[in-house]
Design a protein around this motif. Sequence first.
Motif, PDB file in Angstrom:
ATOM      1  N   VAL A 146     102.406  84.529  16.370  1.00 39.26           N
ATOM      2  CA  VAL A 146     102.427  83.953  17.714  1.00 39.26           C
ATOM      3  C   VAL A 146     102.745  85.076  18.698  1.00 39.26           C
ATOM      4  CG1 VAL A 146     103.080  81.623  16.963  1.00 39.26           C
ATOM      5  CG2 VAL A 146     104.866  83.311  17.475  1.00 39.26           C
ATOM      6  N   TRP A 150     104.598  82.833  24.892  1.00 38.43           N
ATOM      7  CA  TRP A 150     103.467  81.939  25.093  1.00 38.43           C
ATOM      8  C   TRP A 150     103.847  80.492  24.835  1.00 38.43           C
ATOM      9  CZ3 TRP A 150      97.782  83.312  23.812  1.00 38.43           C
ATOM     10  CH2 TRP A 150      97.420  84.487  24.491  1.00 38.43           C
ATOM     11  N   TYR A 152     102.278  76.928  23.517  1.00 34.98           N
ATOM     12  CA  TYR A 152     101.163  76.485  22.695  1.00 34.98           C
ATOM     13  C   TYR A 152     100.863  75.005  22.959  1.00 34.98           C
ATOM     14  CZ  TYR A 152     101.074  81.070  20.560  1.00 34.98           C
ATOM     15  OH  TYR A 152     100.951  82.432  20.364  1.00 34.98           O
ATOM     16  N   PHE A 156     100.768  72.033  17.666  1.00 33.15           N
ATOM     17  CA  PHE A 156     101.272  73.222  16.990  1.00 33.15           C
ATOM     18  C   PHE A 156     102.800  73.233  16.977  1.00 33.15           C
ATOM     19  CE2 PHE A 156     102.353  77.842  16.965  1.00 33.15           C
ATOM     20  CZ  PHE A 156     101.862  78.136  15.706  1.00 33.15           C
ATOM     21  N   ASP A 157     103.405  72.824  18.083  1.00 29.61           N
ATOM     22  CA  ASP A 157     104.866  72.802  18.154  1.00 29.61           C
ATOM     23  C   ASP A 157     105.461  71.871  17.097  1.00 29.61           C
ATOM     24  OD1 ASP A 157     104.841  74.580  20.240  1.00 29.61           O
ATOM     25  OD2 ASP A 157     105.058  73.061  21.797  1.00 29.61           O
ATOM     26  N   LYS A 160     105.295  74.059  13.725  1.00 31.16           N
ATOM     27  CA  LYS A 160     105.666  75.474  13.623  1.00 31.16           C
ATOM     28  C   LYS A 160     107.052  75.685  13.017  1.00 31.16           C
ATOM     29  CE  LYS A 160     107.480  76.182  18.331  1.00 31.16           C
ATOM     30  NZ  LYS A 160     107.270  76.916  19.603  1.00 31.16           N
ATOM     31  N   LEU A 165     106.728  82.272  10.759  1.00 27.96           N
ATOM     32  CA  LEU A 165     106.190  82.823  11.997  1.00 27.96           C
ATOM     33  C   LEU A 165     106.591  84.281  12.196  1.00 27.96           C
ATOM     34  CD1 LEU A 165     106.790  79.903  14.546  1.00 27.96           C
ATOM     35  CD2 LEU A 165     104.704  80.445  13.278  1.00 27.96           C
ATOM     36  N   THR A 167     106.369  87.136  15.412  1.00 24.95           N
ATOM     37  CA  THR A 167     106.114  87.225  16.850  1.00 24.95           C
ATOM     38  C   THR A 167     105.587  88.602  17.233  1.00 24.95           C
ATOM     39  OG1 THR A 167     107.863  85.612  17.319  1.00 24.95           O
ATOM     40  CG2 THR A 167     107.137  86.993  19.145  1.00 24.95           C
ATOM     41  N   ALA A 187      97.851  82.674  16.318  1.00 25.77           N
ATOM     42  CA  ALA A 187      97.657  81.556  17.247  1.00 25.77           C
ATOM     43  C   ALA A 187      97.613  82.091  18.679  1.00 25.77           C
ATOM     44  CB  ALA A 187      98.788  80.546  17.100  1.00 25.77           C
ATOM     45  N   VAL A 188      96.478  81.865  19.360  1.00 21.32           N
ATOM     46  CA  VAL A 188      96.268  82.399  20.706  1.00 21.32           C
ATOM     47  C   VAL A 188      95.292  81.491  21.449  1.00 21.32           C
ATOM     48  CG1 VAL A 188      96.737  84.873  20.360  1.00 21.32           C
ATOM     49  CG2 VAL A 188      94.548  83.925  19.653  1.00 21.32           C
TER      50      VAL A 188
END
Length: 260
Positions: A146, A150, A152, A156-157, A160, A165, A167, A187-188
């Motif tokens: 991630v 950002w 999202y 996704f939240d 996650k 993850l 960063t 993830a973008v």
Amino acid sequence: MLEKSLTRLPYMRLIWLRFGLSCLLLHAAALHAQTLRVVGTTFARIYEQNGYGEFSGMGVDLVRELAQRLGYDVQFELYPWPRAQQMVELGQADVLMGPYKTPDRVARFTFAATPFYRDEILFYARRSSPNWDGNTSSLYGKKVGVVAGWVYTPQFDAIKGNLELTTADQVETGLRMLDFGRIDLLAVNQRNTQPVLIQLGLMSKLTPVQPALGSQVGYLAFPRQPRFEALRSDMDRVFQQLLANGTLTRLSQKWSVALP
């Protein structure tokens, strides 16, 4: 009598000098009040600055159109994203360019009534191992990247917290990590990521994968202080005119940015 008039002359000149200076200061203040200070960070095709200091993007064109119709000049400025947000929160700038809406941000800013663009949020993966089929279970055991700061999507939240993850400080770093195999998925949003992918020469190695994780819409945001309420209301009113007359559609086509 003549002698008294001569002694008063420097004093009267001083009075007129002070009066003239006061008028100039009031005029300068009035001019300053008519200039909107717009801040943001680099958002591809929304808010960008070139090497000559010139700003461009759909958001830039939109604000210029709104400002012109409302009788304002515009001053665009580029900052790191946390700094730009802080400036608007404190009332040091008039407009924040392009934020997604979140409960935290709603408490800090007043958002325009209507968003002006939409982003698709998805995973990027190595072409040799897509690693995503839409099933959440396929993510377990994968290293998911991630980007710091950002926002999202709710979808996704929701998952996650169960993921491993990593960063990245920016999109470029995340794409390099993906290319080197340090993460399995990144993830973008596609709008910000595709230009960087091309710039890095990684189009043949990395690719977006479906299904998408959802979408987000971006707004203009304003300080919550009461003195900015008239500006927000006026911009909302003129924005609806631009929506109705096709200006927003034209801008989205010009910059290849999706409408909400």
